[in-house]
Design a protein around this motif. Structure first.
Motif, PDB file in Angstrom:
ATOM      1  N   LEU A   1      -1.803   4.588  14.905  1.00  0.00           N
ATOM      2  CA  LEU A   1      -0.951   3.405  15.054  1.00  0.00           C
ATOM      3  C   LEU A   1       0.419   3.565  14.384  1.00  0.00           C
ATOM      4  O   LEU A   1       1.208   2.627  14.360  1.00  0.00           O
ATOM      5  CB  LEU A   1      -1.665   2.170  14.501  1.00  0.00           C
ATOM      6  N   GLY A   2       0.695   4.752  13.836  1.00  0.00           N
ATOM      7  CA  GLY A   2       2.026   5.037  13.304  1.00  0.00           C
ATOM      8  C   GLY A   2       2.163   5.054  11.802  1.00  0.00           C
ATOM      9  O   GLY A   2       3.264   5.170  11.273  1.00  0.00           O
ATOM     10  N   PHE A   3       1.048   4.959  11.076  1.00  0.00           N
ATOM     11  CA  PHE A   3       1.104   5.019   9.614  1.00  0.00           C
ATOM     12  C   PHE A   3       1.018   6.473   9.151  1.00  0.00           C
ATOM     13  O   PHE A   3       0.372   7.294   9.798  1.00  0.00           O
ATOM     14  CB  PHE A   3      -0.058   4.227   8.997  1.00  0.00           C
ATOM     15  N   THR A   4       1.670   6.771   8.020  1.00  0.00           N
ATOM     16  CA  THR A   4       1.678   8.111   7.441  1.00  0.00           C
ATOM     17  C   THR A   4       1.273   8.030   5.974  1.00  0.00           C
ATOM     18  O   THR A   4       1.716   7.124   5.262  1.00  0.00           O
ATOM     19  CB  THR A   4       3.095   8.727   7.522  1.00  0.00           C
ATOM     20  N   VAL A   5       0.470   8.993   5.539  1.00  0.00           N
ATOM     21  CA  VAL A   5       0.059   9.051   4.136  1.00  0.00           C
ATOM     22  C   VAL A   5       1.271   9.402   3.280  1.00  0.00           C
ATOM     23  O   VAL A   5       1.975  10.369   3.555  1.00  0.00           O
ATOM     24  CB  VAL A   5      -1.063  10.101   3.917  1.00  0.00           C
ATOM     25  N   THR A   6       1.501   8.600   2.225  1.00  0.00           N
ATOM     26  CA  THR A   6       2.627   8.864   1.333  1.00  0.00           C
ATOM     27  C   THR A   6       2.183   9.241  -0.076  1.00  0.00           C
ATOM     28  O   THR A   6       2.932   9.885  -0.805  1.00  0.00           O
ATOM     29  CB  THR A   6       3.569   7.644   1.238  1.00  0.00           C
ATOM     30  N   SER A   7       0.978   8.807  -0.468  1.00  0.00           N
ATOM     31  CA  SER A   7       0.480   9.160  -1.798  1.00  0.00           C
ATOM     32  C   SER A   7      -1.024   8.934  -1.858  1.00  0.00           C
ATOM     33  O   SER A   7      -1.629   8.423  -0.915  1.00  0.00           O
ATOM     34  CB  SER A   7       1.192   8.341  -2.890  1.00  0.00           C
ATOM     35  N   ARG A   8      -1.602   9.335  -3.016  1.00  0.00           N
ATOM     36  CA  ARG A   8      -3.055   9.270  -3.196  1.00  0.00           C
ATOM     37  C   ARG A   8      -3.361   8.826  -4.619  1.00  0.00           C
ATOM     38  O   ARG A   8      -2.710   9.269  -5.562  1.00  0.00           O
ATOM     39  CB  ARG A   8      -3.659  10.651  -2.951  1.00  0.00           C
ATOM     40  N   SER A   9      -4.345   7.944  -4.760  1.00  0.00           N
ATOM     41  CA  SER A   9      -4.836   7.537  -6.073  1.00  0.00           C
ATOM     42  C   SER A   9      -6.267   8.049  -6.206  1.00  0.00           C
ATOM     43  O   SER A   9      -7.049   7.929  -5.259  1.00  0.00           O
ATOM     44  CB  SER A   9      -4.836   6.013  -6.212  1.00  0.00           C
ATOM     45  N   PRO A  10      -6.643   8.614  -7.358  1.00  0.00           N
ATOM     46  CA  PRO A  10      -7.981   9.187  -7.509  1.00  0.00           C
ATOM     47  C   PRO A  10      -9.103   8.147  -7.599  1.00  0.00           C
ATOM     48  O   PRO A  10     -10.258   8.464  -7.340  1.00  0.00           O
ATOM     49  CB  PRO A  10      -7.893   9.990  -8.806  1.00  0.00           C
ATOM     50  N   LEU A  11      -8.757   6.895  -7.948  1.00  0.00           N
ATOM     51  CA  LEU A  11      -9.763   5.837  -8.105  1.00  0.00           C
ATOM     52  C   LEU A  11      -9.455   4.680  -7.163  1.00  0.00           C
ATOM     53  O   LEU A  11      -8.292   4.432  -6.832  1.00  0.00           O
ATOM     54  CB  LEU A  11      -9.772   5.323  -9.545  1.00  0.00           C
ATOM     55  N   ASP A  12     -10.504   3.944  -6.781  1.00  0.00           N
ATOM     56  CA  ASP A  12     -10.286   2.758  -5.958  1.00  0.00           C
ATOM     57  C   ASP A  12      -9.880   1.580  -6.841  1.00  0.00           C
ATOM     58  O   ASP A  12      -9.737   1.716  -8.066  1.00  0.00           O
ATOM     59  CB  ASP A  12     -11.512   2.444  -5.095  1.00  0.00           C
ATOM     60  N   GLY A  13      -9.704   0.413  -6.241  1.00  0.00           N
ATOM     61  CA  GLY A  13      -9.246  -0.768  -6.959  1.00  0.00           C
ATOM     62  C   GLY A  13     -10.197  -1.259  -8.031  1.00  0.00           C
ATOM     63  O   GLY A  13      -9.802  -1.997  -8.938  1.00  0.00           O
ATOM     64  N   GLN A  14     -11.461  -0.861  -7.956  1.00  0.00           N
ATOM     65  CA  GLN A  14     -12.442  -1.244  -8.967  1.00  0.00           C
ATOM     66  C   GLN A  14     -12.631  -0.157 -10.026  1.00  0.00           C
ATOM     67  O   GLN A  14     -13.514  -0.254 -10.865  1.00  0.00           O
ATOM     68  CB  GLN A  14     -13.805  -1.547  -8.316  1.00  0.00           C
ATOM     69  N   GLY A  15     -11.835   0.911  -9.936  1.00  0.00           N
ATOM     70  CA  GLY A  15     -11.927   1.997 -10.907  1.00  0.00           C
ATOM     71  C   GLY A  15     -13.013   3.007 -10.600  1.00  0.00           C
ATOM     72  O   GLY A  15     -13.343   3.844 -11.444  1.00  0.00           O
ATOM     73  N   ASN A  16     -13.558   2.954  -9.387  1.00  0.00           N
ATOM     74  CA  ASN A  16     -14.599   3.904  -8.983  1.00  0.00           C
ATOM     75  C   ASN A  16     -13.978   5.178  -8.421  1.00  0.00           C
ATOM     76  O   ASN A  16     -12.854   5.160  -7.913  1.00  0.00           O
ATOM     77  CB  ASN A  16     -15.513   3.264  -7.929  1.00  0.00           C
ATOM     78  N   PRO A  17     -14.711   6.302  -8.472  1.00  0.00           N
ATOM     79  CA  PRO A  17     -14.167   7.588  -8.028  1.00  0.00           C
ATOM     80  C   PRO A  17     -14.154   7.760  -6.508  1.00  0.00           C
ATOM     81  O   PRO A  17     -14.653   8.738  -5.966  1.00  0.00           O
ATOM     82  CB  PRO A  17     -15.104   8.601  -8.699  1.00  0.00           C
ATOM     83  N   TYR A  18     -13.575   6.779  -5.818  1.00  0.00           N
ATOM     84  CA  TYR A  18     -13.392   6.852  -4.371  1.00  0.00           C
ATOM     85  C   TYR A  18     -11.887   6.850  -4.118  1.00  0.00           C
ATOM     86  O   TYR A  18     -11.251   5.796  -4.128  1.00  0.00           O
ATOM     87  CB  TYR A  18     -14.052   5.657  -3.666  1.00  0.00           C
ATOM     88  N   PRO A  19     -11.307   8.050  -3.942  1.00  0.00           N
ATOM     89  CA  PRO A  19      -9.846   8.157  -3.804  1.00  0.00           C
ATOM     90  C   PRO A  19      -9.294   7.263  -2.676  1.00  0.00           C
ATOM     91  O   PRO A  19      -9.922   7.087  -1.638  1.00  0.00           O
ATOM     92  CB  PRO A  19      -9.617   9.638  -3.487  1.00  0.00           C
ATOM     93  N   ILE A  20      -8.102   6.745  -2.943  1.00  0.00           N
ATOM     94  CA  ILE A  20      -7.415   5.870  -1.999  1.00  0.00           C
ATOM     95  C   ILE A  20      -6.163   6.586  -1.514  1.00  0.00           C
ATOM     96  O   ILE A  20      -5.382   7.114  -2.315  1.00  0.00           O
ATOM     97  CB  ILE A  20      -7.028   4.538  -2.678  1.00  0.00           C
ATOM     98  N   LEU A  21      -5.969   6.580  -0.197  1.00  0.00           N
ATOM     99  CA  LEU A  21      -4.738   7.091   0.405  1.00  0.00           C
ATOM    100  C   LEU A  21      -3.826   5.904   0.692  1.00  0.00           C
ATOM    101  O   LEU A  21      -4.278   4.888   1.245  1.00  0.00           O
ATOM    102  CB  LEU A  21      -5.037   7.846   1.697  1.00  0.00           C
ATOM    103  N   HIS A  22      -2.566   6.029   0.318  1.00  0.00           N
ATOM    104  CA  HIS A  22      -1.577   4.979   0.543  1.00  0.00           C
ATOM    105  C   HIS A  22      -0.741   5.384   1.758  1.00  0.00           C
ATOM    106  O   HIS A  22      -0.151   6.460   1.768  1.00  0.00           O
ATOM    107  CB  HIS A  22      -0.707   4.792  -0.695  1.00  0.00           C
ATOM    108  N   LEU A  23      -0.729   4.525   2.762  1.00  0.00           N
ATOM    109  CA  LEU A  23      -0.030   4.810   4.007  1.00  0.00           C
ATOM    110  C   LEU A  23       1.118   3.820   4.222  1.00  0.00           C
ATOM    111  O   LEU A  23       1.021   2.662   3.807  1.00  0.00           O
ATOM    112  CB  LEU A  23      -0.984   4.723   5.203  1.00  0.00           C
ATOM    113  N   VAL A  24       2.161   4.295   4.880  1.00  0.00           N
ATOM    114  CA  VAL A  24       3.318   3.467   5.223  1.00  0.00           C
ATOM    115  C   VAL A  24       3.586   3.621   6.702  1.00  0.00           C
ATOM    116  O   VAL A  24       3.458   4.711   7.275  1.00  0.00           O
ATOM    117  CB  VAL A  24       4.563   3.894   4.391  1.00  0.00           C
ATOM    118  N   LEU A  25       4.001   2.525   7.329  1.00  0.00           N
ATOM    119  CA  LEU A  25       4.344   2.533   8.745  1.00  0.00           C
ATOM    120  C   LEU A  25       5.664   3.237   8.946  1.00  0.00           C
ATOM    121  O   LEU A  25       6.657   2.928   8.267  1.00  0.00           O
ATOM    122  CB  LEU A  25       4.430   1.086   9.257  1.00  0.00           C
ATOM    123  N   CYS A  26       5.686   4.213   9.836  1.00  0.00           N
ATOM    124  CA  CYS A  26       6.921   4.976  10.097  1.00  0.00           C
ATOM    125  C   CYS A  26       7.769   4.306  11.157  1.00  0.00           C
ATOM    126  O   CYS A  26       7.303   3.650  12.017  1.00  0.00           O
ATOM    127  CB  CYS A  26       6.562   6.378  10.552  1.00  0.00           C
TER     128      CYS A  26
END
Length: 146
Positions: A121-146
């Motif tokens: 749908l046009g989003f691109t990965v711009t960064s990565r966080s090693p933990l999710d919002g609850q502090g669990n070890p499920y990495p989160i990819l941050h995407l932005v619409l191009c």
């Protein structure tokens, strides 16, 4: 498929949490049962109220999926497993982009289907966080619409 996007109401929350749970069970196989059970009351009692919550209904009025937006970020997007691949998620994202001015979304790194969906749908990965919002070890990819 005919569908209508509208504001979700408090009375819809029970159906939304049912869709959330069935969708998570179908797509987030990396989550432990304890993670899922810990998230469920948070979503139902806090997160739904913290976002602009839209739902998609079929012609019979049944909710097929929902999207929660905060600012310019999609915070949650879940579609009933029985209508996945039928345009419900795409309709919600297009609505979020064009009506709610969304430009960003975060995705669990392990949820490759969601990542591919958003990239399509046009989003691109711009960064990565090693933990999710609850502090669990499920990495989160941050995407932005191009």
């Amino acid at each position: 498929m005919m569908m209508k996007i509208e504001q979700a109401k408090k009375k819809d929350h029970q159906k939304l949490i049912e869709i959330w749970e069935s969708s998570v069970r179908a797509t987030h196989d990396f989550l432990k049962e304890s993670d899922l059970q810990a998230l469920k009351p948070l979503i139902l009692n806090q997160y739904f109220d913290a976002v602009d919550l839209k739902c998609v209904r079929n012609p019979d009025g049944e909710i097929m999926g929902f999207c929660g937006v905060h600012g310019d970020n999609i915070e949650m997007l879940f579609v009933s497993p029985d209508v996945r691949g039928k345009g419900v998620g795409s309709a919600l994202v297009h609505h979020a982009i064009h009506v709610q001015s969304v430009k960003k979304v975060d995705v669990n790194e392990q949820n490759e289907q969601a990542l591919g969906f958003y990239q399509h749908l046009g989003f691109t990965v711009t960064s990565r966080s090693p933990l999710d919002g609850q502090g669990n070890p499920y990495p989160i990819l941050h995407l932005v619409l191009c």
